[in-house]
Structure formats: structure tokens, C-alpha cells
Design a protein around this motif. Structure first.
Motif, short mmCIF file in Angstrom:
data_model
loop_
_atom_site.label_atom_id
_atom_site.label_comp_id
_atom_site.label_asym_id
_atom_site.label_seq_id
_atom_site.Cartn_x
_atom_site.Cartn_y
_atom_site.Cartn_z
N GLN A 13 0.88 -0.95 -0.02
CA GLN A 13 -0.39 0.48 0.20
C GLN A 13 0.70 1.37 0.06
N VAL A 14 0.83 1.99 -1.04
CA VAL A 14 1.43 3.36 -1.32
C VAL A 14 0.79 4.25 -1.22
N VAL A 15 1.20 5.44 0.15
CA VAL A 15 -0.19 6.65 -0.70
C VAL A 15 0.57 7.36 -1.10
N VAL A 56 5.57 -2.23 -13.35
CA VAL A 56 6.08 -3.31 -12.33
C VAL A 56 5.38 -4.26 -12.21
N ALA A 57 6.42 -5.38 -11.74
CA ALA A 57 6.04 -6.87 -11.80
C ALA A 57 5.18 -7.26 -10.53
N ARG A 58 5.27 -6.32 -9.27
CA ARG A 58 4.52 -6.55 -8.54
C ARG A 58 3.26 -5.85 -7.72
N GLU A 59 2.58 -6.08 -7.35
CA GLU A 59 1.30 -5.64 -6.89
C GLU A 59 1.71 -4.43 -5.96
N ILE A 60 1.15 -3.08 -6.06
CA ILE A 60 1.01 -2.22 -5.96
C ILE A 60 0.05 -1.15 -5.52
N THR A 61 -0.77 -1.21 -4.68
CA THR A 61 -1.95 -1.09 -5.03
C THR A 61 -0.72 1.44 -3.95
N MET A 62 -1.62 2.26 -5.56
CA MET A 62 -1.56 3.63 -4.51
C MET A 62 -2.74 4.09 -4.65
N VAL A 92 -8.95 0.97 5.57
CA VAL A 92 -7.54 1.20 4.82
C VAL A 92 -6.19 0.79 5.20
N PRO A 93 -5.96 -0.09 4.29
CA PRO A 93 -4.96 -0.32 5.01
C PRO A 93 -4.00 0.40 5.46
N ALA A 94 -2.68 0.21 6.58
CA ALA A 94 -1.85 0.87 6.48
C ALA A 94 -1.11 1.32 5.59
N PRO A 95 -0.42 2.55 5.84
CA PRO A 95 0.39 2.90 4.58
C PRO A 95 2.04 1.98 5.01
N ASP A 96 2.77 1.42 3.97
CA ASP A 96 3.75 0.29 3.12
C ASP A 96 5.17 1.36 3.32
N LEU A 97 4.32 2.51 2.29
CA LEU A 97 5.56 3.70 1.92
C LEU A 97 4.63 4.40 1.82
#
Lengths: 745, 79
Positions: A13-15, A56-62, A92-97
Motif C-alpha cells: 500500500q503506497v499513499v 512493475v511486476a509486483r502488486e502495488i496499490t497507490m 484502509v490498510p496501513a501505508p507501507d510507503l
């Protein structure tokens, strides 16, 4: 505190956060493409924009947070941003970045919020956007030095041109796998007594949360101590012991002679000033930027106002004129589609439901699209170029006379074309009371759907004479109706803002961002998102209401009547040609007579239907206004949409609908011929004007109700709006009718 | 050192001043300060709107518009 190494679990999860006007949306669009999902946060009308990071290959939600000036919120939008960053929203999940976008040409103020967010202790990347504007203004920002001083990666960007986006994307992926940063200190020197209070408050806060602090509790403690607002308060959301501790801490700080509200802000800005001195170099002495020169004209006492009026006229006319062709095309298209489907279904109730209920309903929704798209295209352009805030700047004084503000002007102006996009456009008004007042008065700006009704009634009831020899009465009436609506809107706004919507005048600080060249993609995307939102939420309700109205107008059936008309049609078909009439002429006459019979049957069906009965039922209420039960049917049908009045009256008076313009003229004739039971004309100037005044005020638009429901997140306000407008409509129509009767019309 | 304090609303367009204090309830002055109007900031008054209100000011590289009423609460020392 040792750094915690934790590998984030996919999807990450990127905010995305930052000040308003820093280009955050452009960065978001560049990173996620055109497939953003727009929804709402639970329980509020704040937009939730999410998208998947592309490339990107990875699944990243912005997650794109609303633009924010500070973690001490001043509006529901900012409160959501704070709550997401402090992990206070369950869904809302906690931000990873966290990616903070800052405007390089406005670094001082942007760093206020940026440093607040960095202090929260997430993995943070600073996206230094609009480097080109900074260069134009003669300033160069040193990203490496900035990165050193802030202790976060800094990526320079010009998002509108796409440069730096690839580097940002790479940095996001790389940084997600890096360890969490060490506990950051504060930006700015706070006195030791202050820091002690923060430390003890942080311990209390940390003790309440799960072990392994998700973010820096010291930063949260700082926010709590400085939070002075009773509403949207962070303090009041805490359990009692923490509230007590916060209040006690404030008292102790006051006793020590410290202003707990202003000290942190001053300390932060002092630190930022030193930082900016170090990283910003002046390359050229630019006295006046291009933006400044534009503003000298665009906010000029005379030229500024003229240009503003010109732009508003252009926008207004475009919505009327440019939308006309697409609207007719869409209307024709949906009708054609309905007919094709109708061919496949045998005649009967299902056929009628599909063609007149479903497809007419779909048509009623889809017909708004061109106006919505054009309006939001304009609004998108005005916003993205930065002119919108100048428009609010110019109009603020005028709007504040009735208790509103400059930002209310454009939504109200747009409502002259259609209240739906106008009401949707009130989202830019942060103050809830001002926004609600604007929404409640928007239907009083005579929308374009009233035009067919005005045109018909003016032609039928107002004599084609000139006032004082040269002013046509008919045009004067039209103008008068528009002025009546506008005047009433301003009066009602003033009334509401003086009574139940009264409140302390909000702080109306507005930023006037530098002018920017808008990106076509950004503007079109914005327009499309609004259109999609309308189709989804209003579409369902309008379709349902149209089907209900179809039902009311079609049932109950009368087998007797159907048989009777079937016999009449047969009699016509098998008629013998009188002498001297050829085959072709006979065929034409038969067709005409059958069409007349069909129209007559439709009229009788409508008059004996539920809708007809409702018309008779409300006749006592309408009689004092000069209306009869047939007009009552028209009014009831109009509650789906105003322009339906014309087609409904055509049906009621069984006017054939072969050629629309011809039938309109003949409808006017028919209206003029209507007689009351007592022998006088039904459609006189008095009753006609009374009906038109009724249409100025009454909320006869299911779509408006649907949109107000969505924008206010409850049924309370649309119901209140409908009721107050109905009452005012009745009173004004009554007054008009009685006054004109008294004057002898 | 300048000795007279004035409200920001009294500073004519084209002139600068230094912020000294904000006289209004805490809930309101927080946002003004967070936008950069802290003591010691240099503010430049650019112009008033065509209808006389609000007023456009520049500080720390950004441009803001304030209503006269709000500008009247910010006490400054003219430069």
C-alpha cells in the motif's frame, strides 16, 4: 530505537500525499494510468482514489489522498488524509510507503506538511515536482542536499512532461524492500519542557496501541498537544486518560509561559527557513514571473472583470449550444435502440414497458451526459490552469453579500444549464454550510429543461404584443422568469445562511497558484470520472422512477376501452371510398384517421390511469392556482423531468405526434382552445404565468434528488429541499394567479 | 526597528510588511500560521480584488487571498 526490518506482504500500500496544487494528481495519473478506481471513504463524501502502480511486476496499490496543508485538518478532506496517515480508518490498510509530492517553486510552505509527514516515521519518498517552474522563476533546488537534510530520498520531477516518473517508480519499488527508517526527530527546535510533555504523552499513546509501533507516537503526541479545534478533534477521539493528560500538559506549558499552539508552528518554519536557505540557489533575479504578468491583466479592476464575464458567457453558451447536437443524437440513438428492441417483442405491456419505461428512462439519464461532459471539461480547464481561484477571488465580495463565497459562483452559474453538474461541482467548497446552501438553491437557477415548458406556455398564453411599442411581451416574460429564479436563489441563500445554516464566517484563505499549462489527458480523465460517477449513481434512481411513472401512466387497463377502439379502427380500415377519391388518397386518409384514433385512445388511457386519478385527486390543491386536473397530470409526470410536461400534455389533449414541430404548434392551438367548465379560457395570461412561476420554483427532477442524496450522503437534505421548493412554488403561483386576476388578466 | 503596528488590511498594494502577531481565536490563527504567517515573515500586499475584497498577498514564495476581515486580524510592522 533499532530499525525494524519487516518485509511488506503483497499487495503493498503506497499513499500519495501533498499540498493542493502541487501536481499530485498528475503524478498519480502518470503512475497509475487511466484505470483509477474512484469511490468514497466510509460515511463521508470524500473521494477515495486508488489505482495499481503500472510498469512493475509486483502488486502495488497507490492511494491518492486529498490535497492537505497540514496534519491539523481544516476540512473533511484534510481530516481523511490525517486519519489515513494515522491509521485511524478501519477499511484502509496501513501505508507501507508514503510519497510526498512538493512544489519546488513553493518549497517553503510545501515543506511544512512534508516535514510533518516525514516525522510520522513511515518509509517516505519526497517527489520534488515542478522543477521547471522553479527554474523559470530563477531558482534552483539542490535535490541531493535536500535529501541529506531531510534524511529521505528526493526525486526531482516534471510530472506534466513525464520526466522523473520512471525514477520515482523505481525508487518506490526499491524502497519498499528497504528497512523502516529509524525514529526520526522533529524538524525544529522545541524547548526541553515541551519535549518532555510530548515524551510522556507518547508513552501513553504507545501503550494503548498494539506492540511494534506502526508510526511515530511522538509525532502523534505533538499533533495532540497542538490540536485546538473542538470539531474534527484528535483529542476528543482519544480515551479519557489521554485527553486528561493532554489538557494537563497544555496547562503546564501555559504556566511555563509557552504558547502550545504557536510554538511548534514557529519552530517548524524556523527550521524550514534554514533548510531552504541551504538548498535553494537564486540563479537569476526574476522580478515578475509570467504568472504575475498574467494576473495583472486577469485580476485587473476593469480588464479582469471583463475577461471574467466573457469567459463565463462562453462557458454558459457552450453548455447550451455545443451540447444540443450530441443531446439530440443520443436521444435519437436511444429511441432507435428502443424501437429495435421493440420490434423483437410482441405489442403489449412488456413492449410498452421496454419502449416507454426502460428506454425512455435510459434516454432521460443519458441525455444529461453532453452537458455534464462539457461543463466538467470547462471546469477541469479552469482548475488545472489555475484560473478557478481567480474567478472565486473576483466574485467573493458579491457572493458574500448573501452569505456565500466566491467558490459558489461557478456551480451556481452552471446550474443555469443543468443543476446536476452544478451540484456536483460544489465539492470544491470546503465549508459544509456554504456548500449545502449552494446545493439547496441550485435548482432555482432556471435550468435548460424548463425552456420547452416556458416556450410552450408563453406561446399559448402571452399575447404577441409589444410593451411601450417595441419590447416584445413574450421575450420580457422569459427574461422575467430567469430573473425571478435568480433573485429567489439569492434571497433563499441569504435566508438559510441567516437562520439554520448560520455559523461563524469560515476562514476563507485561498491559494492563488501560479498559472499552469493543463495536460489534455488530465482534463479528459477528470471529465470522464465525473461522468461515470453520474451515470452510476443517478442512473439507477432515474431509471427506477421512470419505470414507476410509466406504470402510473399505463395502468389500470380497461378491456372495454381497448375493444371499443379496436372496433373503431376496424371500421375505418374497411371503409368504402367515396366517389372521386383515388386509392392513394384513401390510404392516406385511413392512416390519418387511425393515427387520430390512436392519439385519442392514448389520451383516454392516460386520463383513466393512476396518474390521471392522481391528477383529479390533487385538483383541489391546484384549482386556486388556476390549474385543472389535466394540468395536474402534466405536473405529476414532470416530477421525473420537467420537459416531460410538453409530451405529456400532447398525450392528454390527444395531439398526434407525427411531426414534432408541427405537433408543438398544434399543441399551442389546442391549449388556446381549452375551455373551463364556466365557459372562460383555461390558458389565460394569469393561469399561464402562474404555471410558469410554479415551474420556476418546484423541484421537478428526479435526477437532482438523486444527486443531492449522493452529495450530502443522506435523504434528509433532498427531502427538505423538495418540500421547501414545493411550498414556495405553490405560494408564488397562488400569488401570481390572484394578483393577475385582480389586475384583470 | 519600526515602531508602529498596523493591521495587514491597512498596508497599500505594492508595499511590504513583517508579521508581528495574529489577534484572533486560536482555532482560526492556526491555519493562518500554518500557511506561513508566523512572526517575522515578510508579506507583500499585491492587490485588492476588483470589487474591493479579498486582498492578494505574497509570502514565502506563495500567493494567498484573504478577506479584509481576516487581514485586519494580522498585525504587521510596515517595511
Amino acid at each position: 530505537m533499532p530499525p525494524i526490518t519487516d518485509k511488506p506482504v503483497a499487495p503493498a500500500q503506497v499513499v500519495l500525499t501533498g499540498n493542493p496544487n502541487c501536481g499530485k494528481t498528475t503524478v498519480f495519473n502518470a503512475l497509475t494510468g487511466l484505470r483509477a478506481k474512484v469511490g468514497n471513504y466510509p460515511g463521508v463524501t470524500v473521494e477515495r482514489k486508488e489505482g495499481r502502480l503500472l510498469g512493475v511486476a509486483r502488486e502495488i496499490t497507490m492511494l491518492d489522498l486529498p490535497g492537505t496543508y497540514s496534519l491539523s485538518p481544516n476540512s473533511p478532506d484534510e481530516q481523511i488524509a490525517r486519519d489515513v496517515l494515522l491509521q485511524r480508518i478501519a477499511k484502509v490498510p496501513a501505508p507501507d510507503l508514503v510519497v510526498i509530492v512538493v512544489d519546488a517553486s513553493n518549497l517553503h510552505r510545501n515543506l511544512y506538511f512534508a516535514t510533518q509527514v516525514i516525522e510520522l516515521g513511515y518509509r517516505t519518498i519526497l517527489a520534488l515536482n515542478m522543477v521547471d517552474v522553479a527554474t523559470q522563476n530563477g531558482k534552483a533546488v539542490n535535490p541531493r542536499l535536500l535529501s541529506e537534510l531531510l534524511e529521505v530520498p528526493v526525486i526531482p520531477l516534471v510530472a506534466s512532461q513525464g520526466s522523473g516518473i520512471a525514477e520515482l517508480r523505481l525508487e518506490i519499488v526499491r524502497f519498499l524492500d528497504a528497512p523502516r527508517p529509524a525514529h526520526p526527530g522533529f524538524f525544529g527546535d522545541l524547548p526541553p519542557v515541551y519535549l518532555r510533555e510530548i515524551a510522556s504523552l507518547a508513552e501513553l499513546l504507545g501503550g494503548q496501541a498494539a506492540p511494534g509501533a506502526p508510526f511515530n507516537r511522538h509525532a502523534e503526541a505533538l499533533l495532540l498537544l497542538g490540536d485546538s479545534r473542538p470539531v474534527k478533534s484528535l483529542v476528543l477521539a482519544q480515551p479519557a486518560p489521554i485527553q486528561d493528560q493532554a489538557r494537563a500538559a497544555r496547562r503546564r506549558l501555559e504556566e511555563a509561559g509557552l504558547d502550545w499552539g504557536t510554538k511548534p508552528i514557529e519552530a517548524r518554519y524556523a527550521c524550514i527557513a534554514a533548510l531552504c536557505d541551504a538548498v535553494i540557489t537564486e540563479m537569476a533575479d526574476v522580478r515578475e514571473t509570467l504568472s504575475d504578468r498574467l494576473d495583472r491583466v486577469l485580476t485587473h479592476k476593469i480588464w479582469g472583470v471583463l475577461i471574467f464575464l466573457g469567459l463565463m458567457t462562453l462557458m454558459f453558451n457552450s453548455i447550451f449550444i455545443l451540447a444540443k447536437l450530441p443531446m439530440e443524437a443520443l436521444d435519437a440513438g436511444v429511441n432507435w435502440l428502443g424501437q429495435q428492441v421493440g420490434r423483437m417483442v410482441p405489442p403489449g405491456d412488456l413492449h410498452s414497458l421496454l419502449e416507454q419505461g426502460v428506454f425512455a428512462g435510459v434516454g432521460a439519464v443519458v441525455v444529461f451526459l453532453p452537458q455534464i461532459c462539457i461543463l466538467f471539461l470547462f471546469i477541469g480547464l479552469l482548475e488545472d490552469t489555475g484560473y478557478m481561484s481567480r474567478a472565486a477571488f473576483i466574485m467573493d465580495r458579491f457572493m458574500s453579500k448573501v452569505g456565500l463565497q466566491g467558490k459558489c459562483f461557478i456551480p451556481l452559474l452552471s446550474s443555469y444549464a443543468c443543476a446536476i453538474p452544478g451540484i456536483m461541482a460544489t465539492r470544491t467548497i470546503e465549508n459544509f454550510r456554504d456548500r449545502l446552501a449552494t446545493i439547496l438553491i441550485a435548482p432555482l437557477m432556471s435550468c435548460s429543461a424548463r425552456l420547452p415548458v416556458y416556450t410552450l406556455l408563453i406561446a399559448a398564453c402571452i399575447p404577441d404584443r409589444q410593451l411601450a411599442g417595441w419590447i416584445p411581451l413574450q421575450s420580457l416574460t422569459m427574461l422575467g422568469l430567469y430573473l425571478l429564479g435568480t433573485g429567489a436563489a439569492l434571497l433563499v441563500a441569504w435566508l438559510f445562511k441567516s437562520t439554520f445554516l448560520k455559523g461563524p464566517p469560515p476562514l476563507l484563505i485561498m491559494e492563488l497558484p501560479p498559472y499552469k499549462r493543463p495536460t489534455l489527458q488530465g482534463v479528459l480523465l477528470h471529465m470522464w470520472q465525473r461522468a461515470r460517477m453520474f451515470l452510476h449513481s443517478a442512473g439507477t434512481l432515474i431509471l427506477c422512477l421512470n419505470i414507476v411513472l410509466w406504470f402510473l401512466a399505463t395502468y389500470p387497463h380497461s378491456a372495454e376501452r381497448e375493444q371499443h377502439f379496436a372496433q373503431l379502427r376496424q371500421a375505418v380500415g374497411s371503409g368504402v371510398a367515396p366517389a372521386g377519391v383515388g386509392q392513394a388518397a384513401l390510404a392516406a386518409r385511413v392512416e390519418r384517421e387511425i393515427a387520430e384514433l390512436n392519439a385519442q385512445e392514448a389520451a383516454e388511457r392516460l386520463q383513466t390511469s393512476f396518474a390521471g386519478r392522481m391528477g383529479r385527486f390533487i385538483e383541489p390543491v391546484l384549482a386556486p392556482l388556476g390549474f385543472d386536473w389535466k394540468i395536474g397530470i402534466g405536473i405529476i409526470a414532470s416530477f421525473a423531468a420537467r420537459e416531460v410536461f410538453v409530451s405529456t400534455m400532447s398525450t392528454v389533449y390527444s395531439v398526434g405526434n407525427a411531426d414534432p414541430s408541427a405537433s408543438n404548434r398544434s399543441l399551442v392551438q389546442t391549449l388556446r382552445e381549452q375551455i373551463r367548465p364556466d365557459g372562460g379560457r383555461l390558458y389565460t395570461p394569469a393561469s399561464g404565468l402562474s404555471l410558469m412561476v410554479f415551474y420556476v420554483f418546484a423541484l421537478q427532477c428526479a435526477s437532482t434528488v438523486a444527486i443531492v442524496r449522493r452529495e450530502t450522503n443522506s435523504w434528509k437534505w433532498p427531502v427538505f429541499q423538495w418540500c421547501y421548493l414545493a411550498v414556495v412554488a405553490w405560494i408564488m403561483a397562488f400569488a401570481t394567479y390572484r394578483l393577475l386576476l385582480y389586475l384583470g388578466f | 526597528m519600526p515602531s508602529r503596528y498596523l493591521p495587514l488590511a491597512a498596508i497599500p498594494p505594492g508595499h511590504r510588511a513583517v508579521v508581528c502577531e495574529i489577534r484572533c481565536p486560536p482555532e482560526d490563527h492556526t491555519r493562518l500560521m500554518e500557511l506561513g504567517l508566523v512572526a517575522g515573515t515578510v508579506v507583500e500586499v499585491i492587490r485588492f480584488a476588483p470589487l474591493g475584497d479579498p486582498v492578494e498577498i505574497r509570502l514565502r514564495g506563495s500567493t494567498l487571498s484573504l478577506r479584509r476581515h481576516e487581514a485586519g486580524l494580522i498585525w504587521v510592522a510596515p517595511q
